[in-house]
Design an enzyme around this catalytic site. Structure first.
Site, mmCIF file in Angstrom:
data_model
loop_
_atom_site.group_PDB
_atom_site.id
_atom_site.type_symbol
_atom_site.label_atom_id
_atom_site.label_comp_id
_atom_site.label_asym_id
_atom_site.label_seq_id
_atom_site.Cartn_x
_atom_site.Cartn_y
_atom_site.Cartn_z
ATOM 1 N N ASP A 141 -25.121 -18.822 46.948
ATOM 2 C CA ASP A 141 -24.387 -19.808 47.726
ATOM 3 C C ASP A 141 -23.053 -20.067 47.007
ATOM 4 O O ASP A 141 -22.896 -19.713 45.839
ATOM 5 C CB ASP A 141 -25.224 -21.091 47.810
ATOM 6 C CG ASP A 141 -24.501 -22.220 48.517
ATOM 7 O OD1 ASP A 141 -23.852 -21.941 49.539
ATOM 8 O OD2 ASP A 141 -24.570 -23.364 48.042
ATOM 9 N N LYS A 142 -22.100 -20.674 47.700
ATOM 10 C CA LYS A 142 -20.813 -20.965 47.061
ATOM 11 C C LYS A 142 -20.705 -22.434 46.653
ATOM 12 O O LYS A 142 -20.660 -22.760 45.477
ATOM 13 C CB LYS A 142 -19.646 -20.608 47.983
ATOM 14 C CG LYS A 142 -18.280 -20.810 47.312
ATOM 15 C CD LYS A 142 -17.141 -20.656 48.281
ATOM 16 C CE LYS A 142 -16.949 -21.874 49.151
ATOM 17 N NZ LYS A 142 -16.496 -23.079 48.403
ATOM 18 N N GLU A 148 -14.586 -37.583 51.396
ATOM 19 C CA GLU A 148 -14.193 -38.925 51.781
ATOM 20 C C GLU A 148 -14.072 -39.840 50.568
ATOM 21 O O GLU A 148 -13.172 -40.671 50.487
ATOM 22 C CB GLU A 148 -15.195 -39.487 52.781
ATOM 23 C CG GLU A 148 -14.729 -40.768 53.428
ATOM 24 C CD GLU A 148 -15.469 -41.042 54.724
ATOM 25 O OE1 GLU A 148 -16.578 -41.583 54.643
ATOM 26 O OE2 GLU A 148 -14.936 -40.710 55.792
ATOM 27 N N LYS A 172 -7.571 -38.676 61.171
ATOM 28 C CA LYS A 172 -7.526 -37.527 60.265
ATOM 29 C C LYS A 172 -8.508 -36.493 60.779
ATOM 30 O O LYS A 172 -9.559 -36.833 61.349
ATOM 31 C CB LYS A 172 -7.877 -37.935 58.831
ATOM 32 C CG LYS A 172 -9.315 -38.410 58.634
ATOM 33 C CD LYS A 172 -9.562 -38.840 57.201
ATOM 34 C CE LYS A 172 -11.017 -39.306 57.022
ATOM 35 N NZ LYS A 172 -11.275 -39.859 55.693
ATOM 36 N N ARG A 196 -9.428 -27.535 50.352
ATOM 37 C CA ARG A 196 -9.859 -28.036 51.654
ATOM 38 C C ARG A 196 -8.787 -28.994 52.179
ATOM 39 O O ARG A 196 -8.369 -29.898 51.460
ATOM 40 C CB ARG A 196 -11.200 -28.766 51.532
ATOM 41 C CG ARG A 196 -12.331 -27.866 51.075
ATOM 42 C CD ARG A 196 -13.644 -28.595 51.156
ATOM 43 N NE ARG A 196 -14.755 -27.743 50.789
ATOM 44 C CZ ARG A 196 -16.016 -28.000 51.100
ATOM 45 N NH1 ARG A 196 -16.322 -29.091 51.781
ATOM 46 N NH2 ARG A 196 -16.985 -27.185 50.735
ATOM 47 N N THR A 205 -21.965 -17.998 52.255
ATOM 48 C CA THR A 205 -21.429 -19.358 52.314
ATOM 49 C C THR A 205 -21.157 -19.778 53.750
ATOM 50 O O THR A 205 -20.944 -18.938 54.628
ATOM 51 C CB THR A 205 -20.123 -19.460 51.496
ATOM 52 O OG1 THR A 205 -19.577 -20.766 51.624
ATOM 53 C CG2 THR A 205 -19.089 -18.450 51.982
ATOM 54 N N ASN A 221 -30.015 -26.190 52.580
ATOM 55 C CA ASN A 221 -29.715 -25.042 53.430
ATOM 56 C C ASN A 221 -29.935 -23.711 52.720
ATOM 57 O O ASN A 221 -29.825 -22.652 53.332
ATOM 58 C CB ASN A 221 -28.268 -25.120 53.939
ATOM 59 C CG ASN A 221 -27.263 -25.138 52.803
ATOM 60 O OD1 ASN A 221 -27.570 -25.548 51.688
ATOM 61 N ND2 ASN A 221 -26.062 -24.686 53.074
#
Length: 1197
Positions: A430-431, A545, A612, A646, A727, A863
């Protein structure tokens, strides 16, 4: 009364939080209530009523143990005798009770009993630990309503369906509860579901208005009654269908009103709930499946060797029985006696009767099967289990894999797969949270078309290396932020133009103010103020957030309180510097909207919508007059994405008062709707409101690579391990993380498979589903074939395969997946983007089954569970996404970088030790068994054992077992330092060189040679001579004692020759086993003849005084070990394996010879691999220095 008088928090969070907290509706599913699958009836606050007792629902006691007191012995015994070797020894043990047995029953059954007992004790200890965990959980306390308006403490195990419970802040829910009310007036509560789905972000639950308006404190429950009719227990964590009958009214229930067992109450003082599901009926227990049974390749191959040995035993027994039958038939009387008179055929009914030779042969076959059972190592399984447990303890206590920051050591959750760690061919990782930290840091932003933030990300550093510079780093702003020590968690931003209030001096100061206000206001975070220090911390739904709120605070806009009508924050005003409060309503972010908005009334009375969201959603919503900074912002966003960051777009607009009144009215009506199109109505209203926005700028947060990830990947790649990244992130982000972690490099050609073709896009716009699917499938097949053609024509070039989730759906279809796998395995790197959890598991299964090699999956979130369970080895990262992955893993580590030591050091050691251990086990048993066979053949296949009964039984238990266990625990063919320095050594496990059939047969052949030397030298040395000065010749007991002594010496000296790394433990167990044989022989021989039989005083009176006994033992040791010593010397000198080359470095003093060491190490570096070492090598080749370097290496060699 317990909390009953506490003042209730008057906060209607449903007005400000999210429209998903609105009323449930009687949709189609609710019509099934009362039917099959929806038959559960819960009488709230009446668990003792006759109607409730008739339902007889399960209690709240949970059990994770494998056994109970009653089932332990029968079930555990069944598990032990499922192993074919144990069952074989059980059969031979039962046969030993008959006259067919060549030895006593006690001596046959006792070793089996010891082995079975040891294994059962181990099983019992492991199950007792699980029992202790169960006791701790079941004995937890919770407040339960006693029927009189009073709540008393009771244990979880005593809860019943229908009980009313009160759960306090930071407590776990003891069962699946219906939320009745909370400390908030409108029954909002915050729940952490980390134990369920691995997510640490808080979920919002809301009770029905009908219950929250009635139930405020403890005493209100005295007369409360209600009936819940709902679905039966099931595994669906995200759905609940039911209804509540209250005061002759019926209210719909959804998952929004259900609090699941093992989730935790957060940021809410207390909640009241009615127990709906208990114990094994709860959703978390319904979802807890037994992990898949995993066995290592070596263990499966060992079973094949056992079957081979069974075949050999039966073949030898069959051949011997035929010969014995023929000999018996021809054993005619001569002069009144048979030729084999010494067998006393007259005393035998069938065994030696020439008239019944066929039956004699059949009986001999059964006897021989028992006699030759010593070819099968009875203690093999239990010895391997002991060794693996001890190996796991060393892994768990390795300080080099201890993460001090979180106080988490490595944890081998199962010991069955230790040796598999040394055989991994492909890692599927996974990443987010695995390669990266999943701890977001605000690092850059673009405001009013100007880029701010002078930090350099790890991806940018990688970009600068491969391109000669980074587009985000200007010469005049080249300030590097310390990546290891951000001043504030979540904030790694440095730019004096906006820090410390300097933003007020910027030309676009008004835009910057709106930008920072939006960060401080547009969120759903919950502030928590430390009463002692006054510091404010935040609980947010996502790390992103939290980073935004922290950034706003650092820029001078501190959010510190949330109230019924809005939130409060402190702002440095441009003119007066006064603190200002803002009021708002919130529309929540979700995956379909990809945005969130708040409506704010500022201090001038204006209504503002602040929003946003993702760039592809937000740019299309901008007004014509709001695109002033669009081109520059778009340029910065693209650069941020290239840097692996991101991004989110921030925008706003002013809202007309009448427009807002109309919107608010319609929005409240839509929230209160019970129609099926409720969600569509809300989406339509919010979509219209979130239009004509004015662009402010963009944020960029970094999910940093974990420390040591590039170095770890480089070393694993040098070891020849292939690394795939699976990913859910978008392709651009995954590619840039690939560059930062050295999975990708500049000269590596990329094969990109996606469905972004103009033809497919046009079909998607037309909405023709069948044609889209057909065209997509054809496109994926075409791209895979083109990729294979590129590989075939490339020669030695390195390729990277990058595929998105949509394409992966088609690539994993049955008729395509083989071609896809061929392409993927030909590439140096594989990155699967936008992968769903199911796709991760399917890719893992494809690699495991398609290559036939060992796969290792590593991840940190819920996941990743399917992927971890599907792989041969599942490694869980105990990170910030909860413990779900760890609980489903075989091994848990705290950081990805520890994978290097886990595989290259512990993996190689465990593989080497277990392989050598099993080979040696069969060597010593063949050595011992063949001497038994040769003696029986020498005695006309008369089933006469060469040794005393107890000699036979105790060989595998006492005289040869401890040295092999010490080998499996302590031996090191190569030190840890050399394992790191020469990573190609790991390929010995991947290619299974140390446990190949060639090596196994070689060890068996060595055992055969040793047995031949022992038997014939001992026999011939005693054949034609007197054994002692009294003129006595050697009998069976003397020959057997001599042969047994030689066997003990030879197998233990063979162990001494095989060990690469001596410790004091090895010395004690090897020489102690030999010494114990002599001690045992004296003690056993001194016992009464009725017990010691033919071993009575055999050592003290016969063997020890005879010089020939000691001389023969010496000669046998030399002659038996010379073949192995010669073979090993020649092989190591002229045909060394890779680990032997490394051993030569140490033995010959080459460790200080850099040229020789580098020559050996260079074999690890290949042009088609990944990692920064390969990247440097490629750079050398490109610069023309490669051939010079090769020449230097050849000269050095």
């Amino acid at each position: 009364m317990a909390g009953g008088g506490r003042r209730r928090r008057r906060l209607h969070l449903s007005k400000i939080y999210s429209y998903t907290c609105g009323k449930s509706s009687f949709k189609e599913d609710h019509s099934n209530i009362g039917g099959p699958g929806f038959s559960r009836v819960v009488y709230c606050n009446e668990p003792d009523s006759p109607a409730a007792e008739r339902r007889n629902y399960t209690g709240n006691y949970v059990r994770s143990t494998k056994y109970t007191v009653a089932s332990f012995f029968p079930k555990s015994l069944f598990e032990q005798f499922r192993r074919v070797a144990n069952f074989y020894f059980l059969v031979t043990g039962i046969l030993s009770l008959t006259d067919l047995s060549p030895y006593g029953a006690v001596s046959a059954l006792l070793p089996l009993a010891l082995v079975i007992t040891a294994t059962m004790v181990k099983e019992g200890i492991e199950d007792w630990r699980r029992k202790q965990q169960d006791i701790e959980v079941n004995n937890r306390k919770v407040k339960v309503h006693d029927g009189n308006g009073i709540f008393r403490q009771e244990q979880w195990r005593d809860l019943r369906v229908g009980d009313i419970v009160r759960v306090e802040k930071d407590e776990f829910f003891p069962a699946d509860l219906l939320l009745l009310s909370s400390s908030y007036e409108d029954s909002i509560c915050y729940v952490e579901t980390m134990n369920l789905d691995g997510e640490t972000n808080l979920k919002v639950k809301q009770g029905l208005e009908a219950t929250s308006s009635l139930l405020h404190e403890d005493s209100d429950f005295k007369d409360f009654r209600g009936v819940v009719r709902c679905e039966d227990p099931n595994v669906n964590l995200y759905m609940f269908v039911g209804s509540l009958e209250l005061e002759e009214e019926r209210f719909p229930l959804s998952i929004q009103q259900i609090l699941l067992r093992d989730s935790k109450l957060r940021n809410t003082e207390y909640v009241y709930g009615a127990v709906v599901f208990t114990g094994n009926d709860t959703k978390v227990i319904q979802n807890s499946t037994d992990p898949p049974s995993k066995r290592s390749r070596i263990e499966r191959k060992m079973d094949k060797i056992i079957y081979l040995m069974f075949g050999l035993v039966f073949l030898m027994s069959f051949v011997g029985s035929i010969i014995f039958g023929v000999e018996t038939r021809e054993d005619k009387l001569k002069n009144g006696k048979t030729e084999r008179w010494y067998l006393k055929p007259d005393d035998a009914v069938i065994f030696f009767d020439p008239e019944k030779a066929p039956m004699a042969a059949i009986f001999h076959f059964l006897t021989a099967v028992m006699l030759y059972s010593y070819f099968i190592p009875i203690s093999l399984y239990v010895s391997i289990e002991i060794v693996k447990v001890l190996q796991s303890i060393f892994i768990n206590r390795d300080v080099h894999m201890y993460y001090e920051e979180t106080d988490k050591p490595a944890q081998a959750r199962t010991s069955n797969l230790n040796e598999e760690l040394g055989m991994v061919d492909t890692i599927l990782s996974d990443k987010t949270g695995t390669l990266t930290c999943n701890s977001m840091e605000f690092i850059k932003c673009s405001i009013a078309g100007t880029a701010y933030g002078r930090g350099i990300t790890e991806v940018e550093r990688a970009m600068a290396v491969r391109s000669g510079g980074s587009p985000l780093v200007n010469e005049d702003l080249d300030v590097v932020v310390d990546k290891f020590a951000p001043k504030v968690k979540g904030f790694n931003f440095e730019d004096e133009r906006v820090m410390n209030g300097n933003w007020v001096k910027q030309p676009q100061a008004a835009v910057l103010q709106k930008f920072f206000r939006l960060l401080a206001v547009c969120h759903t975070a919950i502030p928590e103020t430390d009463e002692e220090t006054g510091n404010v911390s935040y609980e947010a739904e996502s790390p992103d957030e939290a980073a935004f709120v922290v950034a706003a605070r650092e820029f001078g806009f501190e959010f510190f309180n949330r109230t019924q009508n809005g939130i409060s924050f402190r702002e440095l005003d441009l003119v007066t510097g006064e603190k200002v409060e803002r009021l708002l309503n919130v529309l929540e972010f979700n995956s379909s909207r990809k945005r969130m908005s708040v409506i704010v009334r500022d201090d001038e009375g204006k209504l503002l919508l602040l929003s946003k969201g993702a760039d592809n959603v937000m740019f299309e919503r901008l007004a014509k007059h709001g695109r002033q900074f669009e081109s520059k912002t778009q340029e910065h966003v693209n650069q941020y994405a290239d840097a692996g960051l991101r991004t989110l777009i921030l925008a706003y607009r002013e809202v007309d008062e009448n427009e807002y009144i109309e919107f608010n009215k319609n929005f409240n009506e839509a929230k209160s709707s019970v129609s099926e199109d409720r969600e569509a109505l809300i989406d339509d209203l919010t979509d219209k409101m979130e239009r004509d926005l004015i662009l402010l700028g963009a944020t960029a947060v970094e999910d940093k690579l974990q420390n040591g990830v590039p170095e770890c990947i480089d070393k694993l790649a040098q070891a020849g391990i292939k690394i795939w990244v699976l990913t859910g992130d978008k392709m651009e982000t995954a590619i840039n993380i690939g560059y930062a972690s050295s999975l990708l490099r500049q000269e590596m050609k990329q094969i990109i498979i996606n469905l972004e073709t103009p033809h497919i896009k046009s079909l998607e716009k037309a909405g023709i589903k069948d044609e889209i699917e057909l065209a997509s499938r054809e496109s994926v097949v075409k791209q895979i074939e083109e990729g294979k053609a590129l590989l075939a024509a490339s020669g030695s070039e390195a390729f990277a395969l990058i595929i998105d989730g949509k394409s992966l759906t088609y690539a994993l279809e049955d008729d395509i997946k083989k071609t896809f796998l061929d392409l993927a395995t030909g590439c140096a790197s594989v990155i699967c983007c936008r992968s769903s959890p199911k796709q991760k598991a399917l890719v893992t299964r494809l690699v495991k089954s398609g290559t036939g090699k060992t796969t290792l999956a590593i991840g940190d979130g819920a996941n990743d569970v399917g992927m971890l369970q599907e792989a041969d080895i599942g490694v869980g990262i105990s990170g910030v996404e909860g413990m779900q992955a760890v609980m489903s893993s075989d091994i848990a580590i705290a950081q990805f970088r520890y994978l290097e030591r886990l595989l290259l050091v512990h993996g190689h050691w465990c593989y080497s030790r277990i392989s050598s251990m099993i080979c040696y086990f069969f060597y010593k048993n063949i050595t011992f068994g063949v001497t038994v066979f040769l003696y029986e053949a020498y005695t006309s296949f008369s089933a006469q054992p060469a040794y005393n009964d107890w000699f036979l039984s105790l060989f595998n238990v006492f005289f040869s077992s401890l040295p092999v266990i010490a080998l499996g625990v302590f031996d090191q063919d190569v030190s840890a330092r050399f394992c790191y320095k020469f990573p190609l050594l790991y390929q010995e496990g991947v290619q299974n060189i140390l446990f190949s059939w060639k090596r196994i047969i070689g060890w068996m052949f060595n055992g055969l040679i040793s047995a031949l030397v022992i038997f014939f030298v001992c026999k011939e040395s005693l054949k034609h001579q007197l054994f002692d000065p009294n003129g006595k010749t050697a009998g069976r007991e003397i020959l057997g004692g001599l042969m047994y002594t030689c066997v003990v010496w030879v197998v233990n000296l063979q162990m001494a020759l095989s060990i690469s790394y001596f410790t004091w433990v090895q010395h004690i167990v090897i020489w102690g086993s030999i010494a114990f044989w002599y001690i045992f022989l004296m003690i056993y021989g001194a016992m009464a003849p009725s017990f010691s039989t033919d071993a009575y005083m055999v050592f003290l009176e016969a063997l020890a005084p005879a010089p020939s006994y000691w001389l023969t033992t010496l000669f046998v040791m030399v002659f038996a070990l010379i073949p192995y010593f010669v073979y090993k010397s020649v092989q190591m000198r002229f045909f060394p394996k890779y680990h032997q080359m490394i051993q030569w470095i140490r033995y010959e003093g080459h460790s200080n010879d850099p040229e020789f060491v580098e020559m050996v190490r260079q074999r690890s570096i290949r042009p088609t691999t990944v990692g920064y070492t390969a990247r440097r090598a490629a750079s050398v080749r490109r610069s023309g220095r490669f051939h010079d370097q090769i020449h230097k290496d050849l000269v050095a060699f």
